[in-house]
Design a protein around this motif. Structure first.
Motif, PDB file in Angstrom:
ATOM      1  N   UNK A   1       0.819  -1.223   0.000  1.00 35.15           N
ATOM      2  CA  UNK A   1       0.000   0.000   0.000  1.00 35.15           C
ATOM      3  C   UNK A   1       0.846   1.264   0.000  1.00 35.15           C
ATOM      4  N   UNK A   2       2.080   1.167   0.440  1.00 37.58           N
ATOM      5  CA  UNK A   2       2.929   2.364   0.468  1.00 37.58           C
ATOM      6  C   UNK A   2       3.593   2.645  -0.876  1.00 37.58           C
ATOM      7  N   UNK A   3       3.299   1.800  -1.909  1.00 36.57           N
ATOM      8  CA  UNK A   3       3.852   2.040  -3.234  1.00 36.57           C
ATOM      9  C   UNK A   3       3.045   3.120  -3.945  1.00 36.57           C
ATOM     10  N   UNK A   4       3.749   3.975  -4.655  1.00 42.01           N
ATOM     11  CA  UNK A   4       3.070   4.951  -5.500  1.00 42.01           C
ATOM     12  C   UNK A   4       2.632   4.274  -6.802  1.00 42.01           C
ATOM     13  N   UNK A   5       1.918   5.034  -7.643  1.00 42.12           N
ATOM     14  CA  UNK A   5       1.468   4.483  -8.916  1.00 42.12           C
ATOM     15  C   UNK A   5       2.616   4.066  -9.816  1.00 42.12           C
ATOM     16  N   UNK A   6       3.669   4.906  -9.854  1.00 44.05           N
ATOM     17  CA  UNK A   6       4.824   4.569 -10.687  1.00 44.05           C
ATOM     18  C   UNK A   6       5.551   3.346 -10.147  1.00 44.05           C
TER      19      UNK A   6
END
Length: 382
Positions: free
Chosen positions: A70-75
């Motif tokens: 969940x802490x990943x950004x879209x990129x």
């Protein structure tokens, strides 16, 4: 001139075959209907299914979906999807807890492997086209032309016999000459018959035709084994654990060791492989049947032409082992029966011969035509 003689002349003139208006070379079929069907299905099916797979791929966008933290950004999530699709390696653990890896890279090249299958299925057709089709084309042109000419020669012979019989002052002498000519085979067509006999001792066309079917059978079996291997090895694993903790990201503490991923087009690949494998298995008996056609003679066509004077390739038992070029030519003559104009005429005469009560008086076309022309009525009783 009597009415019967006039009617006989008209019937004999109508029996002659007209010269073909166009070239027969363009209308000849150099593939049997079953071979054409096999080429269409074996080559066209994988190409069609691959096009559907590519269309689905373009419409679906990403071919893999990974469950990123969940802490990943879209990129970062897009990077994880791309990295897992590029590697396609499943990381797991065995029963003893040791880390094991399993490559799923075959799923990535699966559509391209079907393109290779289509090319392989086309190779037997190319083999036949460039090694045997030209020779078969020449044989068919010559034999079809000679068979039609032989029929016309028989009709012209009957026309001449009518004139000789009408001008003969001694009918008994005419029939004695006729019987002697038949015994000494003056009515035979040696060029055509010897050419067909020569083809009995040639095996190049038969060898290429059998090789074509054996190659096709080999490629069908190899494709089915390849698809079965894919199913048993990787086509039951649409979910896998991917590791992106490599390279520059190897020392990053916030990146998990493994992330779960799912293949989006997995069900499409399964359906394609099952369809290709199922159809190819059904085509294997067809290929075997095509090859086994050379194990028996197609005597129907030559038996009709035995009604021509002294054309007795069958009755003299010159047909030996059927695996030769003559049997291949007979198969393709049957496929090009529309180009053989004399066959329909002789087939009709053959049907009339079977329906005639006194069959022993109708042995050849000459006998039938003489009966038609009224010569038998003038024949003295024996």
């Amino acid at each position: 001139m009597s009415l019967s003689h006039t009617a006989a002349e008209y019937m004999l003139s109508d029996a002659l075959l007209p010269h073909p208006s166009g070239s027969r070379a363009k209308g000849l079929r150099l593939e049997l209907p079953s071979d054409r069907l096999l080429k269409f299905v074996t080559v066209g099916l994988p190409l069609f299914l691959v096009s559907l797979a590519f269309a689905q791929e373009f419409s679906a966008g990403s071919q893999i979906s990974c469950f990123s933290p969940t802490n990943f950004t879209g990129k970062q999530s897009a990077y994880a999807d791309t990295a897992c699709w590029d590697s396609l390696v499943h990381h797991g653990f065995d029963a003893e807890g040791h880390a094991v890896t399993k490559s799923l890279w075959a799923l990535k090249v699966f559509p391209y492997s079907l393109l290779v299958v289509a090319v392989l299925m086309y190779l037997p057709y190319l083999l036949w086209r460039y090694t045997a089709a030209s020779a078969l084309h020449s044989d068919l042109l010559f034999i079809i032309d000679e068979l039609d000419k032989s029929y016309n020669r028989s009709v012209r012979l009957v026309q001449h016999m009518r004139k000789v019989q009408q001008a003969s002052a001694e009918p008994e002498r005419f029939w004695e000459e006729y019987e002697r000519a038949r015994r000494e085979r003056y009515f035979e067509f040696p060029l055509l018959e010897r050419y067909l006999t020569c083809k009995q001792h040639a095996h190049s066309l038969a060898f290429v035709y059998i090789l074509r079917n054996l190659l096709l059978l080999l490629f069908l079996a190899a494709t089915c084994l390849y698809l079965v291997f894919l199913h048993l090895s990787i086509f039951f694993q649409d979910e896998f654990s991917c590791s992106i903790k490599t390279g520059l990201l190897q020392a990053e503490p916030h990146i998990p060791l493994l992330i779960p991923c799912k293949l989006v087009l997995f069900s499409v690949f399964q359906l394609i492989s099952l369809s290709v494998c199922g159809v190819y298995v059904l085509l294997i008996p067809v290929v075997i049947y095509n090859a086994l056609q050379l194990c028996q003679w197609d005597k129907g066509l030559l038996s009709v032409y035995e009604m021509l004077p002294a054309f007795d390739l069958l009755s003299r038992k010159m047909l030996t082992c059927p695996v030769n070029d003559l049997n291949v030519i007979l198969l393709f003559l049957r496929a090009n029966i529309s180009e053989l104009t004399s066959f329909s005429r002789l087939n009709a005469v053959s049907a009339l011969r079977e329906a005639t009560a006194n069959k022993q008086d109708i042995d050849t076309v000459v006998d039938f035509m003489t009966l038609l022309a009224g010569l038998e009525a003038a024949k003295p009783p024996r």
